[in-house]
Design a protein around this motif. Structure first.
Motif, PDB file in Angstrom:
ATOM      1  N   UNK A   1       0.841  -1.175   0.000  1.00 57.94           N
ATOM      2  CA  UNK A   1       0.000   0.000   0.000  1.00 57.94           C
ATOM      3  C   UNK A   1       0.888   1.239   0.000  1.00 57.94           C
ATOM      4  N   UNK A   2       0.678   2.166  -0.903  1.00 57.38           N
ATOM      5  CA  UNK A   2       1.517   3.358  -0.960  1.00 57.38           C
ATOM      6  C   UNK A   2       1.303   4.244   0.252  1.00 57.38           C
ATOM      7  N   UNK A   3       2.390   4.833   0.712  1.00 62.45           N
ATOM      8  CA  UNK A   3       2.289   5.759   1.835  1.00 62.45           C
ATOM      9  C   UNK A   3       1.883   7.133   1.328  1.00 62.45           C
ATOM     10  N   UNK A   4       1.450   7.990   2.259  1.00 58.79           N
ATOM     11  CA  UNK A   4       1.083   9.350   1.883  1.00 58.79           C
ATOM     12  C   UNK A   4       2.278  10.066   1.260  1.00 58.79           C
ATOM     13  N   UNK A 151      10.406  11.471   7.618  1.00 59.17           N
ATOM     14  CA  UNK A 151       9.923  11.347   8.994  1.00 59.17           C
ATOM     15  C   UNK A 151       8.433  11.528   9.156  1.00 59.17           C
ATOM     16  N   UNK A 152       7.682  11.485   8.071  1.00 57.11           N
ATOM     17  CA  UNK A 152       6.240  11.626   8.130  1.00 57.11           C
ATOM     18  C   UNK A 152       5.747  13.055   8.145  1.00 57.11           C
ATOM     19  N   UNK A 155       8.469  16.909   4.919  1.00 62.09           N
ATOM     20  CA  UNK A 155       9.629  17.744   4.643  1.00 62.09           C
ATOM     21  C   UNK A 155      10.814  16.803   4.496  1.00 62.09           C
ATOM     22  N   UNK A 156      11.317  16.712   3.270  1.00 59.92           N
ATOM     23  CA  UNK A 156      12.369  15.737   3.024  1.00 59.92           C
ATOM     24  C   UNK A 156      13.678  16.158   3.686  1.00 59.92           C
ATOM     25  N   UNK A 157      14.336  15.166   4.253  1.00 58.13           N
ATOM     26  CA  UNK A 157      15.649  15.360   4.849  1.00 58.13           C
ATOM     27  C   UNK A 157      16.656  15.723   3.760  1.00 58.13           C
ATOM     28  N   UNK A 158      17.758  16.336   4.104  1.00 61.09           N
ATOM     29  CA  UNK A 158      18.101  16.879   5.402  1.00 61.09           C
ATOM     30  C   UNK A 158      17.347  18.176   5.642  1.00 61.09           C
ATOM     31  N   UNK A 159      16.817  18.334   6.840  1.00 59.10           N
ATOM     32  CA  UNK A 159      15.959  19.496   7.084  1.00 59.10           C
ATOM     33  C   UNK A 159      16.324  20.319   8.316  1.00 59.10           C
ATOM     34  N   UNK A 160      17.462  20.057   8.912  1.00 57.89           N
ATOM     35  CA  UNK A 160      17.890  20.837  10.066  1.00 57.89           C
ATOM     36  C   UNK A 160      19.261  21.419   9.760  1.00 57.89           C
ATOM     37  N   UNK A 161      19.541  22.593  10.263  1.00 58.66           N
ATOM     38  CA  UNK A 161      20.777  23.308   9.967  1.00 58.66           C
ATOM     39  C   UNK A 161      22.032  22.686  10.534  1.00 58.66           C
ATOM     40  N   UNK A 172      12.973   4.262  11.892  1.00 59.52           N
ATOM     41  CA  UNK A 172      11.614   4.761  12.013  1.00 59.52           C
ATOM     42  C   UNK A 172      11.007   5.127  10.660  1.00 59.52           C
ATOM     43  N   UNK A 173      11.838   5.294   9.644  1.00 60.20           N
ATOM     44  CA  UNK A 173      11.359   5.678   8.312  1.00 60.20           C
ATOM     45  C   UNK A 173      11.969   4.762   7.252  1.00 60.20           C
ATOM     46  N   UNK A 174      11.814   3.457   7.450  1.00 63.47           N
ATOM     47  CA  UNK A 174      12.188   2.443   6.457  1.00 63.47           C
ATOM     48  C   UNK A 174      13.655   2.489   6.057  1.00 63.47           C
ATOM     49  N   UNK A 175      14.509   2.982   6.932  1.00 61.37           N
ATOM     50  CA  UNK A 175      15.950   3.061   6.716  1.00 61.37           C
ATOM     51  C   UNK A 175      16.340   4.019   5.593  1.00 61.37           C
ATOM     52  N   UNK A 176      15.547   5.091   5.424  1.00 68.09           N
ATOM     53  CA  UNK A 176      15.960   6.182   4.546  1.00 68.09           C
ATOM     54  C   UNK A 176      17.018   7.006   5.277  1.00 68.09           C
ATOM     55  N   UNK A 177      17.745   7.859   4.536  1.00 68.38           N
ATOM     56  CA  UNK A 177      18.769   8.719   5.122  1.00 68.38           C
ATOM     57  C   UNK A 177      18.125   9.818   5.967  1.00 68.38           C
ATOM     58  N   UNK A 178      18.765  10.135   7.097  1.00 66.28           N
ATOM     59  CA  UNK A 178      18.428  11.279   7.934  1.00 66.28           C
ATOM     60  C   UNK A 178      19.729  11.890   8.423  1.00 66.28           C
TER      61      UNK A 178
END
Length: 197
Positions: A1-4, A151-152, A155-161, A172-178
Motif C-alpha cells: 500500500x503506498x504511503x502518503x 519522517x512523516x 519535509x524531506x531530509x536533510x531538514x535541520x541546519x 523509524x522511516x524504512x531506513x531512509x537517510x536522515x
C-alpha cells in the motif's frame, strides 16, 4: 500500500516514472496512485537485478556480500567518529550507499536478518561544508528520493541546519537517510576496502 509520502512524491513528479505508473479515478473523483515497484518484475517479466552479481567478491570474515559489496553490521553503538574508527579497525570504511539497487538490497538484508532493531551510521556528513553532504571518499551524496526520508512530516531530509551533520539510516522511516547530531549513539554499517579475490 503506498504511503502518503509516496503518493505526494508521485504527484510532484519526484519518483521515477516506473514507480508511479497507474492513476485510477473512482466514481467519487478520488485519485488512487498505485505504486507498482514491487510488482514491476511480475508485470514486465524483467526481474530486479539480483542481490549478488556474477562478479561477487569473496569477503573477509564477518562481512556479507550485498549487491557485489562486502559489508559488515556492527551493532554496538557510538558517535559517528567513534564508529568510523570501528570500521577503520576492521580494514573498512563506513558504507557508501550511492546506488538505489544497493540500498534496496541493503535494507532487505537488514529486515530479513533481524538487524532492523538498530539505527545505523553511514559514511556521509556535511561537517566539511554545511549543506553539502559528502561520503568519506569526498564524493557528493545524492539528494532527494529515493535516498532521503521525511519522517512523516512531508519535509524531506536533510531538514535541520548546522546541528545535524552526520547521516544515518532511520529505522523509524524504512531506513531512509536522515541527518543527525554527530554525537548521537548509533550502530554502523562498514564496507570492506580490501576484498579477497
Amino acid at each position: 500500500m503506498p504511503t502518503r509520502r509516496m503518493r505526494t512524491e508521485c504527484q510532484r513528479g519526484q519518483y521515477k516514472a516506473q514507480h508511479c505508473t497507474l492513476e485510477v479515478k473512482n466514481p467519487r473523483n478520488m485519485v488512487f496512485l498505485v505504486l507498482l515497484v514491487p510488482f514491476l518484475p511480475l508485470l514486465t517479466g524483467s526481474p530486479l537485478p539480483p542481490a549478488t552479481t556474477a562478479t561477487n567478491p569473496q569477503c573477509p570474515p564477518g562481512f556479507h556480500v550485498i549487491y557485489g559489496r562486502c559489508v559488515q553490521f556492527r551493532t554496538e553503538i557510538g558517535t559517528w567518529k567513534e564508529m568510523k574508527n570501528e570500521c577503520f579497525n576492521e580494514d573498512a570504511e563506513m558504507v557508501k550507499v550511492d546506488d538505489e539497487n544497493f540500498m534496496y538490497y541493503l535494507v532487505e538484508f537488514i529486515n530479513d536478518n533481524g538487524l532492523d532493531g538498530h539505527r545505523y551510521w553511514i559514511g556521509a556528513s556535511d561537517e566539511d561544508h554545511e549543506g553539502t553532504f559528502t561520503w568519506t571518499d569526498g564524493t557528493e551524496v545524492k539528494m532527494g528520493t529515493p535516498f532521503w526520508g521525511d519522517g512523516g512530516d512531508q519535509v524531506q531530509e536533510p531538514d535541520v541546519g548546522s546541528s545535524e551533520n552526520c547521516v544515518g539510516l532511520a529505522r523509524e522511516d524504512h531506513f531512509f537517510f536522515f541527518d543527525y547530531p554527530c554525537d548521537a549513539k548509533r550502530s554502523v554499517i562498514c564496507e570492506s576496502v580490501s576484498k579477497i579475490q
